[in-house]
Scaffold this motif. Structure first.
Motif, PDB file in Angstrom:
ATOM      1  N   GLY A   1      19.346 -11.879 -45.129  1.00 43.16           N
ATOM      2  CA  GLY A   1      19.179 -11.955 -46.585  1.00 43.16           C
ATOM      3  C   GLY A   1      17.714 -11.994 -46.966  1.00 43.16           C
ATOM      4  O   GLY A   1      17.275 -11.293 -47.881  1.00 43.16           O
ATOM      5  N   ARG A   2      16.934 -12.809 -46.236  1.00 42.72           N
ATOM      6  CA  ARG A   2      15.497 -12.900 -46.519  1.00 42.72           C
ATOM      7  C   ARG A   2      14.803 -11.569 -46.234  1.00 42.72           C
ATOM      8  O   ARG A   2      13.923 -11.142 -46.986  1.00 42.72           O
ATOM      9  CB  ARG A   2      14.859 -13.998 -45.665  1.00 42.72           C
ATOM     10  N   ALA A   3      15.233 -10.923 -45.153  1.00 42.19           N
ATOM     11  CA  ALA A   3      14.606  -9.649 -44.786  1.00 42.19           C
ATOM     12  C   ALA A   3      14.881  -8.596 -45.864  1.00 42.19           C
ATOM     13  O   ALA A   3      13.989  -7.814 -46.232  1.00 42.19           O
ATOM     14  CB  ALA A   3      15.142  -9.179 -43.437  1.00 42.19           C
TER      15      ALA A   3
ATOM     16  N   LYS B   1       9.172  -5.988 -51.907  1.00 39.35           N
ATOM     17  CA  LYS B   1       7.914  -5.524 -51.292  1.00 39.35           C
ATOM     18  C   LYS B   1       6.970  -6.696 -50.992  1.00 39.35           C
ATOM     19  O   LYS B   1       5.792  -6.708 -51.353  1.00 39.35           O
ATOM     20  CB  LYS B   1       7.228  -4.513 -52.205  1.00 39.35           C
ATOM     21  N   LEU B   2       7.525  -7.705 -50.336  1.00 39.29           N
ATOM     22  CA  LEU B   2       6.755  -8.929 -50.083  1.00 39.29           C
ATOM     23  C   LEU B   2       5.863  -8.856 -48.848  1.00 39.29           C
ATOM     24  O   LEU B   2       5.128  -9.795 -48.563  1.00 39.29           O
ATOM     25  CB  LEU B   2       7.706 -10.125 -49.940  1.00 39.29           C
ATOM     26  N   GLU B   3       5.955  -7.730 -48.128  1.00 39.68           N
ATOM     27  CA  GLU B   3       5.128  -7.631 -46.916  1.00 39.68           C
ATOM     28  C   GLU B   3       3.653  -7.595 -47.270  1.00 39.68           C
ATOM     29  O   GLU B   3       2.809  -7.984 -46.475  1.00 39.68           O
ATOM     30  CB  GLU B   3       5.458  -6.354 -46.107  1.00 39.68           C
ATOM     31  N   ASP B   4       3.382  -7.126 -48.486  1.00 43.84           N
ATOM     32  CA  ASP B   4       1.997  -7.041 -48.936  1.00 43.84           C
ATOM     33  C   ASP B   4       1.480  -8.443 -49.257  1.00 43.84           C
ATOM     34  O   ASP B   4       1.918  -9.084 -50.196  1.00 43.84           O
ATOM     35  CB  ASP B   4       1.961  -6.154 -50.190  1.00 43.84           C
TER      36      ASP B   4
ATOM     37  N   LEU C   1       2.147 -11.076 -52.531  1.00 47.61           N
ATOM     38  CA  LEU C   1       2.791 -12.378 -52.359  1.00 47.61           C
ATOM     39  C   LEU C   1       1.939 -13.483 -52.987  1.00 47.61           C
ATOM     40  O   LEU C   1       2.459 -14.397 -53.619  1.00 47.61           O
ATOM     41  CB  LEU C   1       3.037 -12.676 -50.878  1.00 47.61           C
ATOM     42  N   GLU C   2       0.618 -13.381 -52.829  1.00 41.35           N
ATOM     43  CA  GLU C   2      -0.263 -14.376 -53.450  1.00 41.35           C
ATOM     44  C   GLU C   2      -0.031 -14.407 -54.954  1.00 41.35           C
ATOM     45  O   GLU C   2       0.098 -15.449 -55.556  1.00 41.35           O
ATOM     46  CB  GLU C   2      -1.738 -14.042 -53.175  1.00 41.35           C
ATOM     47  N   LEU C   3       0.032 -13.213 -55.556  1.00 41.61           N
ATOM     48  CA  LEU C   3       0.203 -13.133 -57.004  1.00 41.61           C
ATOM     49  C   LEU C   3       1.562 -13.655 -57.430  1.00 41.61           C
ATOM     50  O   LEU C   3       1.679 -14.421 -58.372  1.00 41.61           O
ATOM     51  CB  LEU C   3       0.047 -11.674 -57.471  1.00 41.61           C
ATOM     52  N   THR C   4       2.620 -13.257 -56.686  1.00 41.55           N
ATOM     53  CA  THR C   4       3.953 -13.696 -57.075  1.00 41.55           C
ATOM     54  C   THR C   4       4.108 -15.190 -56.851  1.00 41.55           C
ATOM     55  O   THR C   4       4.788 -15.860 -57.599  1.00 41.55           O
ATOM     56  CB  THR C   4       5.035 -12.940 -56.283  1.00 41.55           C
ATOM     57  N   ASP C   5       3.425 -15.698 -55.837  1.00 40.00           N
ATOM     58  CA  ASP C   5       3.453 -17.142 -55.588  1.00 40.00           C
ATOM     59  C   ASP C   5       2.919 -17.902 -56.800  1.00 40.00           C
ATOM     60  O   ASP C   5       3.533 -18.835 -57.284  1.00 40.00           O
ATOM     61  CB  ASP C   5       2.552 -17.467 -54.378  1.00 40.00           C
ATOM     62  N   GLN C   6       1.763 -17.441 -57.286  1.00 39.16           N
ATOM     63  CA  GLN C   6       1.163 -18.092 -58.455  1.00 39.16           C
ATOM     64  C   GLN C   6       2.076 -17.963 -59.660  1.00 39.16           C
ATOM     65  O   GLN C   6       2.270 -18.908 -60.413  1.00 39.16           O
ATOM     66  CB  GLN C   6      -0.179 -17.440 -58.790  1.00 39.16           C
TER      67      GLN C   6
ATOM     68  N   ASP D   1       1.966 -12.602 -37.711  1.00 40.57           N
ATOM     69  CA  ASP D   1       3.191 -12.330 -38.457  1.00 40.57           C
ATOM     70  C   ASP D   1       3.922 -13.610 -38.843  1.00 40.57           C
ATOM     71  O   ASP D   1       4.487 -13.697 -39.911  1.00 40.57           O
ATOM     72  CB  ASP D   1       4.136 -11.445 -37.633  1.00 40.57           C
ATOM     73  N   ASP D   2       3.946 -14.602 -37.974  1.00 37.48           N
ATOM     74  CA  ASP D   2       4.742 -15.796 -38.220  1.00 37.48           C
ATOM     75  C   ASP D   2       4.352 -16.559 -39.484  1.00 37.48           C
ATOM     76  O   ASP D   2       5.224 -16.898 -40.272  1.00 37.48           O
ATOM     77  CB  ASP D   2       4.739 -16.699 -37.000  1.00 37.48           C
ATOM     78  N   PRO D   3       3.054 -16.827 -39.696  1.00 39.36           N
ATOM     79  CA  PRO D   3       2.694 -17.528 -40.939  1.00 39.36           C
ATOM     80  C   PRO D   3       3.089 -16.721 -42.177  1.00 39.36           C
ATOM     81  O   PRO D   3       3.499 -17.275 -43.188  1.00 39.36           O
ATOM     82  CB  PRO D   3       1.173 -17.672 -40.848  1.00 39.36           C
ATOM     83  N   LYS D   4       2.948 -15.394 -42.076  1.00 41.56           N
ATOM     84  CA  LYS D   4       3.326 -14.526 -43.202  1.00 41.56           C
ATOM     85  C   LYS D   4       4.821 -14.631 -43.460  1.00 41.56           C
ATOM     86  O   LYS D   4       5.262 -14.759 -44.603  1.00 41.56           O
ATOM     87  CB  LYS D   4       2.941 -13.081 -42.866  1.00 41.56           C
ATOM     88  N   LYS D   5       5.575 -14.618 -42.377  1.00 45.49           N
ATOM     89  CA  LYS D   5       7.031 -14.714 -42.483  1.00 45.49           C
ATOM     90  C   LYS D   5       7.430 -16.062 -43.100  1.00 45.49           C
ATOM     91  O   LYS D   5       8.317 -16.140 -43.955  1.00 45.49           O
ATOM     92  CB  LYS D   5       7.645 -14.583 -41.078  1.00 45.49           C
ATOM     93  N   ALA D   6       6.725 -17.114 -42.657  1.00 45.35           N
ATOM     94  CA  ALA D   6       7.024 -18.456 -43.178  1.00 45.35           C
ATOM     95  C   ALA D   6       6.685 -18.540 -44.663  1.00 45.35           C
ATOM     96  O   ALA D   6       7.401 -19.165 -45.451  1.00 45.35           O
ATOM     97  CB  ALA D   6       6.221 -19.494 -42.400  1.00 45.35           C
TER      98      ALA D   6
END
Lengths: 185, 54
Positions: free
Chosen positions: A150-152, A159-162, A166-171, B5-10
């Motif tokens: 589900g997370r994957a 598109k969270l690999e970027d 992720l920094e922006l969406t986190d904020q 990769d692990d910290p990113k995944k976390a």
């Protein structure tokens, strides 16, 4: 002194039960029907509940069993999604917390039932993998696998690999969660 | 590579769980539908009636 009536405790869990029903069915009317059945069953079988055990888990289990039984009977998935959960998935994440949350809901609704259920139980409700597995009648490893898949899938859809995104969406998310408003930062 | 990769995944997992909690909390805040509150009232009334008959 008489023992507390577990029916009183049952009422306390109804908001969470409804949230679970909405997450599972993605349809308000169906969720309310499921909930009505669950309350009726739980109330009339309250003697089967063991005091001191987790009532929320007991109620969630009744509801999910109702859901899958009813789905099997209908032999189809409920595809209709309420306005609460609907919206358009943007191509690129917007720098706005509310839009991000809408995108998240839309992506979440695209997951298969088992993965949505696993993420709600473990990620949102805080059940352990073991307890969630027990509630769903599957092994702990299967529950872990559902959560991971589900997370994957969400990672891919959003598109969270970027890392920058992720920094922006986190904020943005934290702005919504804190109610402070992203634009004021 | 795995160490990167692990910290990113976390971090992604944390982000997803925070969003899940928010979605769930929003849904919990919805008003309880009348069909449920009505049902509870009926069930409680039935129980009370049963108790008084005993």
């Amino acid at each position: 002194m008489t023992a507390p009536d577990p029916r009183d405790e049952l009422v306390d869990h109804l908001p969470a039960l409804r949230a679970f029903a909405m997450s599972l069915t993605r349809n308000r009317a169906t969720a309310d029907d499921m909930m009505q059945d669950t309350v009726l069953k739980a109330w009339s079988n309250i003697d089967k509940f063991t005091p001191g055990t987790n009532m929320r888990a007991w109620l969630f289990t009744i509801l999910r069993n109702n859901f899958y039984t009813s789905r099997r009977k209908l032999n189809r998935e409920v595809a209709d999604v309420d306005d609460v959960m609907s919206g358009q998935l943007s191509v690129k994440p917007e720098h706005d917390g509310r839009l991000q949350m809408m995108d998240f809901k839309v992506a979440f609704n695209q997951l298969p039932d088992e993965q949505r259920e696993a993420l709600i139980l473990v990620g949102a409700s805080g059940f352990s993998y073991e307890d969630a597995g027990e509630m769903c009648g599957v092994a702990t490893g299967t529950m872990k696998s559902r959560v991971n898949r589900g997370r994957a899938k969400l990672t891919q859809l959003l598109k969270l690999e970027d890392d920058d995104t992720l920094e922006l969406t986190d904020q943005a998310t934290m702005a919504v969660v804190s109610g402070s408003g992203f634009a004021t930062k | 590579m795995a160490g990167q990769d692990d910290p990113k995944k976390a971090k992604i997992a944390k982000y997803i769980d925070e969003n899940l909690k928010q979605v769930f909390s929003d849904l919990e805040g919805d008003e309880m539908p009348t069909q449920i509150t009505d049902l509870l009232a009926v069930l409680r009334a039935q129980d009370d009636e049963r108790k008084t008959k005993k």
